[in-house]
Design a protein around this motif. Structure first.
Motif, PDB file in Angstrom:
ATOM      1  N   ARG A  15       0.858  -1.295  -0.068  1.00 13.21           N
ATOM      2  CA  ARG A  15      -0.227  -0.044   0.065  1.00 13.21           C
ATOM      3  C   ARG A  15       0.654   1.320  -0.096  1.00 13.21           C
ATOM      4  NH1 ARG A  15      -1.752   3.790   3.168  1.00 13.21           N
ATOM      5  NH2 ARG A  15      -0.566   3.015   5.246  1.00 13.21           N
ATOM      6  N   LEU A  16       1.923   1.236   0.845  1.00 18.55           N
ATOM      7  CA  LEU A  16       2.817   2.343   1.002  1.00 18.55           C
ATOM      8  C   LEU A  16       3.189   2.673  -0.381  1.00 18.55           C
ATOM      9  CD1 LEU A  16       4.192   1.772   4.704  1.00 18.55           C
ATOM     10  CD2 LEU A  16       2.602   3.537   4.010  1.00 18.55           C
ATOM     11  N   VAL A  17       3.922   1.641  -1.082  1.00 17.12           N
ATOM     12  CA  VAL A  17       4.626   1.711  -2.271  1.00 17.12           C
ATOM     13  C   VAL A  17       3.736   2.307  -3.367  1.00 17.12           C
ATOM     14  CG1 VAL A  17       5.792   0.590  -4.025  1.00 17.12           C
ATOM     15  CG2 VAL A  17       6.495   0.289  -1.691  1.00 17.12           C
ATOM     16  N   ALA A  18       2.369   1.796  -3.316  1.00 18.20           N
ATOM     17  CA  ALA A  18       1.385   1.946  -4.333  1.00 18.20           C
ATOM     18  C   ALA A  18       1.056   3.547  -4.294  1.00 18.20           C
ATOM     19  CB  ALA A  18       0.339   0.994  -4.300  1.00 18.20           C
ATOM     20  N   GLU A  19       0.691   4.131  -3.140  1.00 19.26           N
ATOM     21  CA  GLU A  19       0.328   5.229  -2.738  1.00 19.26           C
ATOM     22  C   GLU A  19       1.428   6.191  -2.765  1.00 19.26           C
ATOM     23  OE1 GLU A  19      -1.686   5.185   0.994  1.00 19.26           O
ATOM     24  OE2 GLU A  19      -3.367   4.041   0.193  1.00 19.26           O
ATOM     25  N   ARG A  20       2.585   5.774  -2.827  1.00 19.78           N
ATOM     26  CA  ARG A  20       4.056   6.576  -2.767  1.00 19.78           C
ATOM     27  C   ARG A  20       4.070   7.599  -1.687  1.00 19.78           C
ATOM     28  NH1 ARG A  20       5.744   8.156  -8.938  1.00 19.78           N
ATOM     29  NH2 ARG A  20       5.467   6.189  -9.782  1.00 19.78           N
ATOM     30  N   TRP A  21       3.647   6.911  -0.556  1.00 18.86           N
ATOM     31  CA  TRP A  21       3.403   7.565   0.717  1.00 18.86           C
ATOM     32  C   TRP A  21       4.719   8.140   1.192  1.00 18.86           C
ATOM     33  CZ3 TRP A  21       3.904   8.720   5.754  1.00 18.86           C
ATOM     34  CH2 TRP A  21       2.613   9.268   6.454  1.00 18.86           C
ATOM     35  N   TYR A  22       5.712   7.411   0.959  1.00 16.52           N
ATOM     36  CA  TYR A  22       7.237   7.735   1.121  1.00 16.52           C
ATOM     37  C   TYR A  22       7.936   8.313  -0.278  1.00 16.52           C
ATOM     38  CZ  TYR A  22       6.895   5.294   5.711  1.00 16.52           C
ATOM     39  OH  TYR A  22       6.476   5.180   7.049  1.00 16.52           O
ATOM     40  N   GLU A  23       8.850   9.190   0.059  1.00 19.01           N
ATOM     41  CA  GLU A  23       9.414   9.437  -1.252  1.00 19.01           C
ATOM     42  C   GLU A  23      10.510   8.328  -1.540  1.00 19.01           C
ATOM     43  OE1 GLU A  23       9.950  12.453  -2.916  1.00 19.01           O
ATOM     44  OE2 GLU A  23       8.155  12.799  -1.534  1.00 19.01           O
ATOM     45  N   TYR A  59      15.112  -3.100   1.051  1.00 17.62           N
ATOM     46  CA  TYR A  59      14.638  -1.951   0.528  1.00 17.62           C
ATOM     47  C   TYR A  59      14.983  -1.717  -1.045  1.00 17.62           C
ATOM     48  CZ  TYR A  59      13.338   1.029   4.431  1.00 17.62           C
ATOM     49  OH  TYR A  59      12.888   1.580   5.798  1.00 17.62           O
ATOM     50  N   ARG A  60      15.899  -2.498  -1.578  1.00 14.31           N
ATOM     51  CA  ARG A  60      16.195  -2.547  -2.950  1.00 14.31           C
ATOM     52  C   ARG A  60      15.000  -3.387  -3.749  1.00 14.31           C
ATOM     53  NH1 ARG A  60      22.190  -1.896  -2.474  1.00 14.31           N
ATOM     54  NH2 ARG A  60      22.405   0.326  -2.862  1.00 14.31           N
ATOM     55  N   ASP A  61      14.853  -4.525  -2.734  1.00 13.98           N
ATOM     56  CA  ASP A  61      13.638  -5.666  -3.246  1.00 13.98           C
ATOM     57  C   ASP A  61      12.444  -4.786  -3.413  1.00 13.98           C
ATOM     58  OD1 ASP A  61      15.659  -7.492  -3.141  1.00 13.98           O
ATOM     59  OD2 ASP A  61      14.711  -8.543  -1.538  1.00 13.98           O
ATOM     60  N   VAL A  62      12.145  -3.959  -2.615  1.00 22.29           N
ATOM     61  CA  VAL A  62      10.514  -3.264  -2.471  1.00 22.29           C
ATOM     62  C   VAL A  62      10.737  -2.160  -3.578  1.00 22.29           C
ATOM     63  CG1 VAL A  62       9.156  -1.913  -0.993  1.00 22.29           C
ATOM     64  CG2 VAL A  62      10.412  -4.007  -0.002  1.00 22.29           C
ATOM     65  N   PHE A  96      13.024   0.696  -3.419  1.00 21.47           N
ATOM     66  CA  PHE A  96      13.436   2.300  -3.373  1.00 21.47           C
ATOM     67  C   PHE A  96      14.847   2.385  -3.512  1.00 21.47           C
ATOM     68  CE2 PHE A  96      10.035   1.668  -0.175  1.00 21.47           C
ATOM     69  CZ  PHE A  96       9.505   3.011  -0.091  1.00 21.47           C
ATOM     70  N   ASP A  97      15.342   3.616  -3.685  1.00 19.52           N
ATOM     71  CA  ASP A  97      16.785   4.100  -3.802  1.00 19.52           C
ATOM     72  C   ASP A  97      17.194   4.549  -2.735  1.00 19.52           C
ATOM     73  OD1 ASP A  97      16.226   3.681  -6.826  1.00 19.52           O
ATOM     74  OD2 ASP A  97      15.241   5.934  -6.738  1.00 19.52           O
ATOM     75  N   LEU A  98      18.368   3.765  -2.582  1.00 17.73           N
ATOM     76  CA  LEU A  98      18.988   4.167  -1.397  1.00 17.73           C
ATOM     77  C   LEU A  98      20.345   5.267  -1.380  1.00 17.73           C
ATOM     78  CD1 LEU A  98      19.937   0.618   0.093  1.00 17.73           C
ATOM     79  CD2 LEU A  98      17.914   2.328   0.656  1.00 17.73           C
ATOM     80  N   LEU A  99      20.405   6.241  -0.770  1.00 20.87           N
ATOM     81  CA  LEU A  99      21.211   7.279  -0.770  1.00 20.87           C
ATOM     82  C   LEU A  99      22.110   7.122   0.509  1.00 20.87           C
ATOM     83  CD1 LEU A  99      22.098  10.103  -2.193  1.00 20.87           C
ATOM     84  CD2 LEU A  99      21.204  11.033  -0.250  1.00 20.87           C
ATOM     85  N   ASP A 100      23.356   6.764   0.319  1.00 20.27           N
ATOM     86  CA  ASP A 100      24.281   6.686   1.607  1.00 20.27           C
ATOM     87  C   ASP A 100      24.415   7.872   2.283  1.00 20.27           C
ATOM     88  OD1 ASP A 100      24.526   3.865   1.371  1.00 20.27           O
ATOM     89  OD2 ASP A 100      26.744   3.825   0.395  1.00 20.27           O
ATOM     90  N   VAL A 101      24.401   7.771   3.708  1.00 22.11           N
ATOM     91  CA  VAL A 101      24.898   8.907   4.556  1.00 22.11           C
ATOM     92  C   VAL A 101      26.133   8.213   5.216  1.00 22.11           C
ATOM     93  CG1 VAL A 101      24.220  10.332   6.527  1.00 22.11           C
ATOM     94  CG2 VAL A 101      22.423   9.620   4.612  1.00 22.11           C
ATOM     95  N   PRO A 102      27.172   8.624   4.943  1.00 18.53           N
ATOM     96  CA  PRO A 102      28.437   7.870   5.428  1.00 18.53           C
ATOM     97  C   PRO A 102      28.568   8.405   6.758  1.00 18.53           C
ATOM     98  CG  PRO A 102      29.214   9.209   3.803  1.00 18.53           C
ATOM     99  CD  PRO A 102      27.644   9.357   3.678  1.00 18.53           C
ATOM    100  N   ALA A 103      29.434   7.496   7.381  1.00 16.58           N
ATOM    101  CA  ALA A 103      30.038   7.834   8.950  1.00 16.58           C
ATOM    102  C   ALA A 103      30.847   9.117   9.001  1.00 16.58           C
ATOM    103  CB  ALA A 103      30.867   6.808   9.616  1.00 16.58           C
ATOM    104  N   ALA A 104      30.302  10.099   9.675  1.00  6.91           N
ATOM    105  CA  ALA A 104      30.837  11.427   9.672  1.00  6.91           C
ATOM    106  C   ALA A 104      30.266  11.925  11.071  1.00  6.91           C
ATOM    107  CB  ALA A 104      30.352  12.180   8.615  1.00  6.91           C
ATOM    108  N   PRO A 105      30.863  13.289  11.382  1.00  3.48           N
ATOM    109  CA  PRO A 105      29.900  13.826  12.493  1.00  3.48           C
ATOM    110  C   PRO A 105      28.430  14.275  12.241  1.00  3.48           C
ATOM    111  CG  PRO A 105      32.086  15.080  12.142  1.00  3.48           C
ATOM    112  CD  PRO A 105      31.875  13.912  11.099  1.00  3.48           C
ATOM    113  N   VAL A 106      27.760  14.173  13.467  1.00  4.38           N
ATOM    114  CA  VAL A 106      26.121  14.460  12.852  1.00  4.38           C
ATOM    115  C   VAL A 106      25.862  15.628  12.120  1.00  4.38           C
ATOM    116  CG1 VAL A 106      23.921  14.962  14.289  1.00  4.38           C
ATOM    117  CG2 VAL A 106      25.503  13.166  15.217  1.00  4.38           C
ATOM    118  N   PRO A 107      26.469  16.681  12.408  1.00  2.00           N
ATOM    119  CA  PRO A 107      26.139  18.054  11.712  1.00  2.00           C
ATOM    120  C   PRO A 107      26.616  17.650  10.263  1.00  2.00           C
ATOM    121  CG  PRO A 107      27.184  18.619  13.714  1.00  2.00           C
ATOM    122  CD  PRO A 107      27.431  17.136  13.454  1.00  2.00           C
TER     123      PRO A 107
END
Length: 185
Positions: free
Chosen positions: A106-114, A150-153, A155-166
């Motif tokens: 449902r969430l995928v069909a409705e494009r509930w998430y980006e 996530y890939r099976d479902v 979605f496209d993954l955008l990596d957020v690599p290890a780094a300081p929180v800001p």
């Protein structure tokens, strides 16, 4: 409403990044599994993820939080999603309940998430807590299962690599800014 998912392995720093995004003025939705675990442990159940009905409780809280957000104006970030619950089922070698698969469909069909999911990478170590009792090696296996799920479902993954929180939050804000200008342009 652009709704983005932040996901990754336990202990990767998702919640800290979410807190920074919240301070930066974005709407955020807390992770359900951690809250379900905390409540169940407070009720005297030391390992609730081993009990029948755990996945259902997580999914119910995720649904409740989705509905509570309604259609807010602006961007909202979700700390995990039902797709993470499916990844948890796969990691624990549990059959995924039909209603979980239906909810994801449902969430995928409705494009509930980006379509773009921010995949917060591990920090190179893990700190255990009452709710997080996973070893670093196991967290890496869980991270891989999350990626594949996530890939099976779709979605496209955008990596957020290890780094300081800001820095991590800035990476996400920059990408959200790019997505928003593409939508309006």
């Amino acid at each position: 409403m652009p709704a983005y998912i932040l996901t990754g392995t336990p202990g990767s720093g998702k919640t800290a990044v979410l807190r920074q995004l919240e301070i930066d003025g974005y709407a955020v939705v807390e992770e359900a599994a951690t809250d379900v675990i905390a409540l169940q442990q407070a009720l005297g159940r030391p390992e609730p993820w081993q009990e029948p009905g755990f996945v259902d409780r997580v999914l119910d809280l995720q649904r409740s939080r989705q509905h509570a957000t309604g259609q807010p104006h602006g961007v909202v970030f979700f700390d995990r999603s039902p797709v993470c619950t499916l990844a948890l089922c796969r990691y624990l070698d549990l059959p995924a309940p039909r209603h979980l698969l239906d909810e994801i469909e449902r969430l995928v069909a409705e494009r509930w998430y980006e379509r773009t999911v921010f995949f917060v990478r591990h920090l190179g170590f893990i700190q255990t807590t009452a709710a997080r009792r996973i070893s670093f090696a196991d967290s890496l296996a869980f991270e891989r299962i999350h990626e594949l799920t996530y890939r099976d479902v779709g979605f496209d993954l955008l990596d957020v690599p290890a780094a300081p929180v800001p820095v991590r939050a800035a990476t996400i804000r920059k990408r959200v800014g790019c997505a928003a200008s593409r939508r309006t342009g």
